[in-house]
Design a protein around this motif. Structure first.
Motif: not given
Length: 310
Positions: A118-119, A121-122, A151
């Protein structure tokens, strides 16, 4: 109001008090089981946080040095009456077996990997670093590390997983990497992979049939960069090789292992006198040199005795 609530609750729950008692007992049992499992999970996490081996060589009840995991569970049980009662009375599921430990570790690994995905992909850009290694069972594996900006604008470098390899050919390694990258970066995010770092082996850096070329065919922005760890190692090697004393020192150091390895008789004397094998040296890995220096330094008196014996 009666029409509004009609059919919302089961008729059995309304009519049978025993049914309601059964539901309450079931919920209490579920809460108790979750409490017990959380304590076992905390013990596994503690071993991982402090890099402790959860299992030992002798795990029997009579062992003077039992495994750390069981020791942690026993310590927690001394402070938690619910867990203590469970360990004393459990007949079906105690929760401290090797299979349960491995399953909990697999679940934790899945959660961590999902968080890393998730990290990644962001993030706007991502790079990978991969290298081959061999485990204690001499099985070849591929280490995959991801590097990206999260992020909060912090550079993160995450170990992702060990990938088992059937062979060490460029096709096999590239196929394994592409399979993992397809999970990390979906089809519409292929442009995010901007670099790939490997060692200087021809199978990895080959411009026409190497792994980096096969990955770049699928991920056009994935430029090849020589692994920083290997680059620093080569720089230090080249710099120190210009010093005659240093060059001679490491040549002699590597000669110890070669001297004993080429003769079973010498190895037998080494085992009898020193009781320790000398690690072989490697030109691309520092830890082999450091282990050799430490071993020779710690057993220098025994080595002198060994040479005198021969």
């Amino acid at each position: 109001m009666s029409l509004e609530f009609f059919g919302k609750r089961g008729i059995g729950e309304q009519l049978d008090a025993g049914y309601r008692i059964g539901i309450r007992r079931h919920n209490e049992e579920v809460a108790k089981n979750r409490h017990i499992l959380s304590r076992i999970i905390d013990s596994v996490k503690c071993c991982g946080a402090f890099e402790l081996a959860s299992r030992g060589h002798d795990e029997s009840e009579r062992s003077d040095n039992p495994e750390i995991f069981h020791g942690l569970v026993d310590f927690v049980a001394s402070l938690d009456e619910v867990l203590k009662e469970h360990l004393e009375k459990a007949t079906v599921f105690e929760g401290t077996s090797k299979a349960v430990q491995n399953e909990l570790l697999d679940c934790m690994s899945s959660v961590v990997k999902e968080h890393i995905i998730q990290e990644a992909r962001s993030s706007d850009f991502i790079s990978i670093q991969a290298d081959e290694t061999t485990d204690i069972a001499t099985q070849c594996q591929l280490v995959l590390v991801l590097r990206y900006i999260d992020a909060k604008s912090n550079v993160q470098e995450r170990f992702f997983e060990f990938i088992p390899l059937h062979s060490t050919t460029a096709d096999s390694i590239a196929a394994a990497l592409q399979e993992r990258l397809a999970v990390i970066l979906p089809g519409d995010q292929k442009h995010k992979l901007i670099s790939q770092a490997y060692d200087g082996a021809s199978v990895m850096r080959g411009a026409t049939a190497g792994v980096q070329k096969k990955i770049q065919d699928v991920y056009p922005n994935a430029h090849y960069i020589h692994c920083y760890a290997h680059r620093l190692s080569r720089i230090m090697q080249q710099a120190t090789s210009l010093m005659p004393k240093v060059s001679l020192f490491f040549a002699n150091l590597g000669g110890f292992a070669s001297f004993f390895a080429r003769s079973p008789e010498r190895t037998d004397v080494l085992d009898q006198v020193v009781a320790r094998r000398l690690p072989t040296s490697s030109r691309v890995r520092w830890n082999f040199h450091s282990r050799a220096v430490s071993t020779v330094f710690e057993h220098r008196e025994d080595l002198l005795c060994c040479f005198e014996t021969m």
